[in-house]
Each structure stands twice: as structure tokens, then as C-alpha cells.
Design a protein around this motif. Structure first.
Motif, PDB file in Angstrom:
ATOM      1  N   MET A 220       3.276   4.643  10.137  1.00 50.11           N
ATOM      2  CA  MET A 220       3.659   3.233  10.150  1.00 50.11           C
ATOM      3  C   MET A 220       5.078   3.075  10.681  1.00 50.11           C
ATOM      4  N   LEU A 221       5.280   2.060  11.509  1.00 51.35           N
ATOM      5  CA  LEU A 221       6.605   1.851  12.118  1.00 51.35           C
ATOM      6  C   LEU A 221       7.640   1.418  11.095  1.00 51.35           C
ATOM      7  N   GLN A 222       7.238   0.655  10.100  1.00 49.69           N
ATOM      8  CA  GLN A 222       8.129   0.191   9.032  1.00 49.69           C
ATOM      9  C   GLN A 222       9.413  -0.426   9.587  1.00 49.69           C
ATOM     10  N   ALA A 223       9.228  -1.414  10.441  1.00 52.03           N
ATOM     11  CA  ALA A 223      10.352  -2.154  11.034  1.00 52.03           C
ATOM     12  C   ALA A 223      10.516  -3.467  10.279  1.00 52.03           C
ATOM     13  N   ASP A 224      11.664  -3.649   9.646  1.00 52.38           N
ATOM     14  CA  ASP A 224      11.889  -4.846   8.827  1.00 52.38           C
ATOM     15  C   ASP A 224      11.660  -6.157   9.585  1.00 52.38           C
ATOM     16  N   PRO A 225      12.060  -6.269  10.844  1.00 47.60           N
ATOM     17  CA  PRO A 225      11.851  -7.555  11.527  1.00 47.60           C
ATOM     18  C   PRO A 225      10.388  -7.974  11.630  1.00 47.60           C
ATOM     19  N   THR A 226       9.464  -7.009  11.560  1.00 50.67           N
ATOM     20  CA  THR A 226       8.047  -7.379  11.614  1.00 50.67           C
ATOM     21  C   THR A 226       7.584  -8.007  10.303  1.00 50.67           C
ATOM     22  N   ILE A 227       8.319  -7.781   9.234  1.00 53.92           N
ATOM     23  CA  ILE A 227       8.034  -8.464   7.969  1.00 53.92           C
ATOM     24  C   ILE A 227       8.461  -9.924   8.070  1.00 53.92           C
ATOM     25  N   ILE A 228       9.611 -10.133   8.690  1.00 51.01           N
ATOM     26  CA  ILE A 228      10.228 -11.466   8.728  1.00 51.01           C
ATOM     27  C   ILE A 228       9.512 -12.398   9.699  1.00 51.01           C
ATOM     28  N   TYR A 229       9.000 -11.869  10.812  1.00 52.28           N
ATOM     29  CA  TYR A 229       8.478 -12.730  11.871  1.00 52.28           C
ATOM     30  C   TYR A 229       7.383 -13.694  11.397  1.00 52.28           C
ATOM     31  N   PRO A 230       6.380 -13.262  10.639  1.00 46.47           N
ATOM     32  CA  PRO A 230       5.356 -14.218  10.209  1.00 46.47           C
ATOM     33  C   PRO A 230       5.902 -15.310   9.290  1.00 46.47           C
ATOM     34  N   ILE A 231       7.046 -15.047   8.671  1.00 45.62           N
ATOM     35  CA  ILE A 231       7.634 -16.014   7.728  1.00 45.62           C
ATOM     36  C   ILE A 231       8.447 -17.067   8.461  1.00 45.62           C
ATOM     37  N   THR A 232       9.223 -16.659   9.455  1.00 43.48           N
ATOM     38  CA  THR A 232      10.186 -17.567  10.099  1.00 43.48           C
ATOM     39  C   THR A 232       9.942 -17.751  11.587  1.00 43.48           C
ATOM     40  N   GLN A 233       8.960 -17.063  12.173  1.00 46.64           N
ATOM     41  CA  GLN A 233       8.744 -17.066  13.627  1.00 46.64           C
ATOM     42  C   GLN A 233       9.963 -16.549  14.386  1.00 46.64           C
ATOM     43  N   GLY A 234      10.722 -15.679  13.731  1.00 50.21           N
ATOM     44  CA  GLY A 234      11.842 -15.030  14.391  1.00 50.21           C
ATOM     45  C   GLY A 234      13.198 -15.567  14.011  1.00 50.21           C
ATOM     46  N   LYS A 235      13.253 -16.709  13.328  1.00 47.94           N
ATOM     47  CA  LYS A 235      14.539 -17.222  12.873  1.00 47.94           C
ATOM     48  C   LYS A 235      15.083 -16.331  11.766  1.00 47.94           C
ATOM     49  N   PRO A 236      16.391 -16.337  11.540  1.00 49.45           N
ATOM     50  CA  PRO A 236      16.955 -15.527  10.449  1.00 49.45           C
ATOM     51  C   PRO A 236      16.343 -15.906   9.104  1.00 49.45           C
ATOM     52  N   LEU A 237      16.094 -14.906   8.276  1.00 45.49           N
ATOM     53  CA  LEU A 237      15.488 -15.146   6.967  1.00 45.49           C
ATOM     54  C   LEU A 237      16.496 -15.771   6.003  1.00 45.49           C
TER      55      LEU A 237
END
Length: 322
Positions: A220-237
Motif C-alpha cells: 500500500m502506498l499509504q500517502a496521506d494526501p490520498t486520505i484528504i482528497y475525498p474529503i476536501t477535493q484537494g483543499k487543505p484539511l
């Protein structure tokens, strides 16, 4: 012959009244301070001359037209926004209109700007026109783009996407052998992760090599930004990632699935794309922040755990952890 006749008329005026009479006959520019001037698409020279007189930039539309016919070239005038400067004479004004020397403005899309923020940036440009949808993620090539007053936003998006298509086609054709992605589309997805996970530019190829190693080994890549993207569409969390979000199962979260996410998580720049298509050859599988903006890279889990412990200690010293 018609122009020759006009020239003869002008010469007769000059002979009869001299320079003062000629200026009265042909008119003159009266620009006292810098001013924008807009020529709509399809505008005639007569309409432009009338507008110049109405706005006080010349004192005679008829004189401007006669001067243009006598001494100007046959090149057509161009549409756009022009900048009139004090001291310009009528000939220089006409030349500017014919050369298309329009005012150009610029909008910059930095590397790693997600499409929702590209949309917001373009919608905030008041001199652009028209509505646009949020562009497809990963379709925009970060760069600085010129635009003119009144230009449709859709044209700018199309220009950005064409630039991405052209760069990606060239980069893909020159890719290194045996890379970990199988298509240009996969290259953009991985490059978007590299873009978000590279702390300093010099790390891009190292980070790309690390994720390439994980892809090849099915880790698994385990890249934190991939967790955030579905939540914010790329905006800062704007906060720490929650445990429930780390465990969430979706098509983007690389903590809950192996392989690439379903699509890009931002618009990667040229350097991140190039890094994915020619990654550094090494044995690293792990990385963690080193407290300087970059990362420490490790090949084994034991080494990684030691690096994580050092990072936690740095954060405790900074007061970021209890």
C-alpha cells in the motif's frame, strides 16, 4: 488611384495653409495619460475612430481616418485591449491597432494546485468571461498563462489542458524503461501523489522511486494526501487526519487499498511527471518527515520505525505532541 488623389488633396492643404492647417485638417492625438482602449471583434476602422474621438484620445475621427488612408498601411486592425500612452501620435496609435499589440494579463497555476482551486482562481479573474465547470483533476498543466480582457474562461482551461496533453505525450515518449506505471493516465495519478508528498524539489525522483518500489511489490502506498482528497477535493484539511479517515475505504485512500487511487489528487507539474517517468533507482520503501521540510528515507521497517521515533521527538520538542 484613390489614395493618390487623397495625397494630392493633402498636399494642396499643406501648400495653402502650411502645418497648422494640415493639423486641423488631419487632426491630432490628445492622449494626456495612459489609458486602455478596447477594440471589439469585427469593429470597423470608422467605428474605432469615432470611439477614439468620443473618449477624447483624438480630436477628429474624420482626420484620423483620412490620415490612415493617406499614410497608414493596408493591414487590418486587430481586436483586443490596447494601452494608449501620452505622446503617441495618430500613426503610432494605428500601428499599435494593426500590429495587435494588445494588453496581456497573466494567471499563474502553481504546481500541485487542485482543480477546485484552479476553478476558483479563474472565476476570480474579473476580466475573464463565461462560466466553467471544475476541470478534470490532473488535466491542467501548472504554468503561467496569458489572457486578454473579455476572453472566455473556457478558452483558458482548454489552453491549460492542451499544454498538459502536449507535455505528457512528449514526456511519455521519452520515459525510462521498466517504470512502475503502464499508461500516461497512471503516470499523472502517481505524479499527483509525488507532487503532494515531495517536501523539497530535490526529493521528487527519490519519492517517485519509493512509490514505484511499493507499486511493484504490491505494498500500500499509504500517502496521506490520498486520505484528504475525498474529503476536501484537494483543499487543505485544516486539522489532523482522524483515525476514522485513515481507516475509510474508498477509491482514493491508499491506506485501505494497494495500488493507485482511481484518479489524480491534484494537478502535477512537469518535474513531478518527469520524476515518475524516470524515478531514482534505490531500495527505499519508507519515508518520514525529518523536521527540515524534507524526509528521511529507509529501506527496512526497523530503520523506518527509528526515523518515526526521531520525528515524534522533534514534534514533542516543538510542542506539537503531548
Amino acid at each position: 488611384m484613390k489614395r493618390l488623389g487623397l495625397v494630392l488633396v493633402a498636399l494642396l492643404v499643406l501648400a495653402a495653409g502650411g502645418l497648422v492647417a494640415a493639423q486641423s485638417f488631419l487632426g491630432e492625438a490628445t492622449i494626456e495619460e495612459p489609458a486602455p482602449f478596447i477594440i471589439p471583434s469585427g469593429a470597423s476602422l470608422s467605428a474605432v475612430a469615432a470611439n477614439l474621438e468620443e473618449q477624447g484620445h483624438i480630436n477628429s475621427a474624420d482626420g484620423f481616418l483620412l490620415r490612415a488612408r493617406l499614410f497608414g498601411s493596408d493591414d487590418p486592425i486587430q481586436a483586443g485591449e490596447f494601452r494608449l500612452e501620452p505622446g503617441m501620435d495618430q500613426g503610432e496609435i494605428l500601428t499599435a491597432f494593426q500590429s495587435g499589440d494588445v494588453i496581456r494579463r497573466f494567471v499563474t497555476i502553481p504546481e500541485g494546485l487542485p482543480s477546485i482551486l484552479v476553478w476558483e482562481r479563474l472565476m476570480a479573474e474579473e476580466l475573464l468571461t463565461g462560466e466553467i465547470d471544475v476541470p478534470e483533476e490532473g488535466s491542467i498543466l501548472p504554468d503561467t498563462y496569458a489572457y486578454e480582457r473579455g476572453q472566455p474562461r473556457g478558452e483558458i482551461v482548454a489552453q491549460m489542458q492542451e499544454a498538459m496533453d502536449a507535455y505528457l505525450a512528449e514526456a511519455w515518449a521519452n520515459r525510462a524503461p521498466d517504470i512502475a506505471v503502464d499508461s500516461p493516465e497512471e503516470a499523472i495519478i502517481l505524479a499527483s501523489i509525488v507532487e503532494k508528498e515531495s517536501g523539497v524539489p530535490e526529493e521528487r525522483r527519490t519519492v517517485a522511486g519509493l512509490y514505484s518500489n511499493r507499486l511493484r511489490e504490491g505494498i500500500m502506498l499509504q500517502a496521506d494526501p490520498t486520505i484528504i482528497y475525498p474529503i476536501t477535493q484537494g483543499k487543505p484539511l485544516g486539522r489532523r487526519i482522524r483515525r476514522s479517515e485513515i481507516d475509510a475505504v474508498n477509491d482514493y485512500n491508499t491506506y485501505s487499498m494497494a495500488g493507485l487511487p482511481r484518479g489524480p489528487i491534484t494537478n502535477p507539474g512537469r518535474e513531478s511527471i518527469a520524476a515518475v517517468l524516470d524515478p531514482e533507482d534505490h531500495g527505499y520503501l519508507y519515508m518520514v518527515a525529518d523536521g527540515t521540510g524534507g524526509h528521511e528515507f529507509n529501506a527496512t521497517l526497523a530503520e523506518h520505525n527509528e526515523a518515526v521515533a526521531k520525528w515524534f521527538e522533534i514534534r514533542r520538542q516543538r510542542g506539537e505532541l503531548d
